[in-house]
Motif scaffolding. Structure first.
Motif, PDB file in Angstrom:
ATOM      1  N   LEU A  92       0.847  -1.205   0.000  1.00 25.98           N
ATOM      2  CA  LEU A  92       0.000   0.000   0.000  1.00 25.98           C
ATOM      3  C   LEU A  92       0.877   1.248   0.000  1.00 25.98           C
ATOM      4  O   LEU A  92       1.465   1.593   1.023  1.00 25.98           O
ATOM      5  N   GLY A  93       0.963   1.919  -1.141  1.00 19.70           N
ATOM      6  CA  GLY A  93       1.789   3.120  -1.277  1.00 19.70           C
ATOM      7  C   GLY A  93       3.154   2.726  -1.795  1.00 19.70           C
ATOM      8  O   GLY A  93       4.125   2.689  -1.050  1.00 19.70           O
ATOM      9  N   CYS A  94       3.245   2.409  -3.101  1.00 17.02           N
ATOM     10  CA  CYS A  94       4.516   1.859  -3.611  1.00 17.02           C
ATOM     11  C   CYS A  94       5.354   2.904  -4.339  1.00 17.02           C
ATOM     12  O   CYS A  94       6.451   2.587  -4.805  1.00 17.02           O
ATOM     13  N   GLY A 134       9.721   0.902  -5.453  1.00 19.94           N
ATOM     14  CA  GLY A 134      10.895   0.468  -4.678  1.00 19.94           C
ATOM     15  C   GLY A 134      10.558  -0.678  -3.728  1.00 19.94           C
ATOM     16  O   GLY A 134      11.212  -1.735  -3.737  1.00 19.94           O
ATOM     17  N   SER A 135       9.511  -0.476  -2.926  1.00 17.49           N
ATOM     18  CA  SER A 135       9.110  -1.526  -1.975  1.00 17.49           C
ATOM     19  C   SER A 135       8.593  -2.756  -2.720  1.00 17.49           C
ATOM     20  O   SER A 135       8.858  -3.905  -2.330  1.00 17.49           O
ATOM     21  N   THR A 136       7.883  -2.524  -3.829  1.00 21.97           N
ATOM     22  CA  THR A 136       7.343  -3.644  -4.611  1.00 21.97           C
ATOM     23  C   THR A 136       8.473  -4.513  -5.157  1.00 21.97           C
ATOM     24  O   THR A 136       8.398  -5.753  -5.105  1.00 21.97           O
ATOM     25  N   TYR A 177      -0.372  -0.728  -4.781  1.00 19.13           N
ATOM     26  CA  TYR A 177      -1.337   0.382  -4.870  1.00 19.13           C
ATOM     27  C   TYR A 177      -0.621   1.722  -4.805  1.00 19.13           C
ATOM     28  O   TYR A 177       0.267   1.930  -3.965  1.00 19.13           O
ATOM     29  N   ASP A 178      -1.032   2.646  -5.632  1.00 21.94           N
ATOM     30  CA  ASP A 178      -0.558   4.033  -5.539  1.00 21.94           C
ATOM     31  C   ASP A 178      -1.363   4.897  -6.512  1.00 21.94           C
ATOM     32  O   ASP A 178      -2.069   4.383  -7.387  1.00 21.94           O
ATOM     33  N   ARG A 179      -1.211   6.211  -6.344  1.00 20.91           N
ATOM     34  CA  ARG A 179      -1.799   7.148  -7.317  1.00 20.91           C
ATOM     35  C   ARG A 179      -0.959   7.171  -8.581  1.00 20.91           C
ATOM     36  O   ARG A 179      -1.403   7.623  -9.622  1.00 20.91           O
TER      37      ARG A 179
HETATM   38  C1  LIG Z   1       6.556   7.149   1.172  1.00 17.53           C
HETATM   39  S1  LIG Z   1       5.837   6.840  -0.379  1.00 17.53           S
HETATM   40  C2  LIG Z   1       6.049   5.125  -0.617  1.00 17.53           C
HETATM   41  C3  LIG Z   1       7.459   4.678  -0.878  1.00 17.53           C
HETATM   42  C4  LIG Z   1       7.557   3.235  -1.333  1.00 17.53           C
HETATM   43  N1  LIG Z   1       6.843   2.343  -0.441  1.00 17.53           N
HETATM   44  C5  LIG Z   1       9.002   2.812  -1.456  1.00 17.53           C
HETATM   45  O1  LIG Z   1       9.464   2.025  -0.617  1.00 17.53           O
HETATM   46  O2  LIG Z   1       9.668   3.263  -2.386  1.00 17.53           O
HETATM   47  C6  LIG Z   1       4.108   6.902  -0.041  1.00 17.53           C
HETATM   48  C7  LIG Z   1       3.248   6.657  -1.253  1.00 17.53           C
HETATM   49  O3  LIG Z   1       1.891   6.570  -0.825  1.00 17.53           O
HETATM   50  C8  LIG Z   1       1.086   7.053  -1.874  1.00 17.53           C
HETATM   51  N2  LIG Z   1      -0.223   7.441  -1.344  1.00 17.53           N
HETATM   52  C9  LIG Z   1      -0.471   8.214  -0.254  1.00 17.53           C
HETATM   53  N3  LIG Z   1      -1.799   8.353  -0.095  1.00 17.53           N
HETATM   54  C10 LIG Z   1      -2.390   7.666  -1.098  1.00 17.53           C
HETATM   55  C11 LIG Z   1      -3.746   7.432  -1.475  1.00 17.53           C
HETATM   56  N4  LIG Z   1      -4.749   7.958  -0.775  1.00 17.53           N
HETATM   57  N5  LIG Z   1      -3.985   6.656  -2.550  1.00 17.53           N
HETATM   58  C12 LIG Z   1      -2.965   6.150  -3.287  1.00 17.53           C
HETATM   59  N6  LIG Z   1      -1.663   6.324  -2.974  1.00 17.53           N
HETATM   60  C13 LIG Z   1      -1.388   7.077  -1.900  1.00 17.53           C
HETATM   61  C14 LIG Z   1       1.859   8.241  -2.439  1.00 17.53           C
HETATM   62  O4  LIG Z   1       1.484   8.484  -3.778  1.00 17.53           O
HETATM   63  C15 LIG Z   1       3.306   7.769  -2.293  1.00 17.53           C
HETATM   64  O5  LIG Z   1       3.808   7.268  -3.498  1.00 17.53           O
END
Ligand SMILES: C[S@@+](CC[C@H](N)C(=O)[O-])C[C@H]1O[C@@H](n2cnc3c(N)ncnc32)[C@H](O)[C@@H]1O
Length: 232
Positions: A10-12, A16-18, A37-39
């Motif tokens: 959740l929030g990729c 990177g995390s994926t 999942y992400d925007r």
């Molecule tokens: C800190 S980053 C994630 C970094 C990633 N996990 C990595 O290890 O590289 C947080 C992510 O959450 C996503 N995000 C935050 N709120 C969101 C929402 N309501 N719906 C979709 N994505 C969301 C942002 O777009 C962002 O890319």
């Protein structure tokens, strides 16, 4: 991991995390499918701060989906991307064996993700990786996990800010009710945070939550990570 459920990220961001999760699954010869999942959006400032210094070639526009597909190509057969707002997309799949959470930057979204994804966890088996558990800007993460202590127990700490939980009981209505941080008073949130601090001593991260306690005291009504003012 026993290949008894899917893996959800959740929030990729740009994957990177994926990629780490996919590489780990492949190395462990696990077949679990991964849902990210992400925007999938990124403005120019973020590109300049994070992507270009990491060697990503400059690109036009805000859409990161083409880039993410390219970066995750080595594992494309085992990954489904879910573009959009997580709270709108939700989960319609089966059991989730591993849930990685890195989008809990706002209390309402964190509460909603718990409602959407936690019921699919497998009691006694599923792990929830809370990437921001110890970050002072998101003190509501330990508040929620502590409020749901009857359903989750911490099992690992990975510096810098990550704590991993085992789901110990089936997530039911009572669990989801307990985990709604938006409905908790500032005092109830602080009490939960202090309990989390004590509980963290056994895994060696308890003291780290002192900063989260201070941050919550300094920002009692704040529910958005980037608006949190440093307590120091
Ligand atoms: C800190 S980053 C994630 C970094 C990633 N996990 C990595 O290890 O590289 C947080 C992510 O959450 C996503 N995000 C935050 N709120 C969101 C929402 N309501 N719906 C979709 N994505 C969301 C942002 O777009 C962002 O890319």
């Amino acid at each position: 991991m026993e290949d008894i459920g899917d893996v959800v990220d959740l929030g990729c961001f740009v994957g990177g995390s994926t990629a780490r999760l996919a590489a780990g699954l492949a190395a462990g010869k696990r077949r679990a499918h991964l849902h990210a999942y992400d925007r999938f959006g990124c403005d120019e400032a973020l590109k300049a701060r994070l992507l270009y210094p990491a060697g990503i070639a400059p690109f036009e526009g805000t859409d990161t989906l083409p880039l993410v597909r390219k970066l995750l190509a080595p594992w494309q057969d085992r990954i489904t991307l879910h573009p959009g707002q997580i709270q709108d997309t939700g989960w319609s799949g089966g059991p989730i064996e591993l849930l990685f959470m890195d989008a809990s930057k706002k209390v309402p979204l964190m509460d909603r993700m718990a409602q959407q994804f936690f019921p699919a966890l497998i009691p006694g088996k599923s792990l929830v990786i809370q990437q921001d558990y110890l970050h002072w800007r998101t003190p509501w993460v330990p508040v929620q996990m502590e409020a749901m202590a009857d359903w989750f127990t911490p099992v690992a700490f990975a510096p810098k800010d990550t704590v991993v939980f085992l789901n110990t009981r089936q997530i039911d209505e009572a669990a989801l009710e307990a985990g709604q941080v938006a409905r908790m008073t500032p005092n109830a949130r602080l009490s939960a945070l202090r309990r989390a601090r004590k509980a963290g001593d056994s895994l060696g991260y308890g003291k780290r939550l002192a900063q989260s306690v201070q941050a919550m005291k300094a920002n009692p009504d704040c529910e958005v990570a980037f608006k949190m003012q440093s307590p120091a």
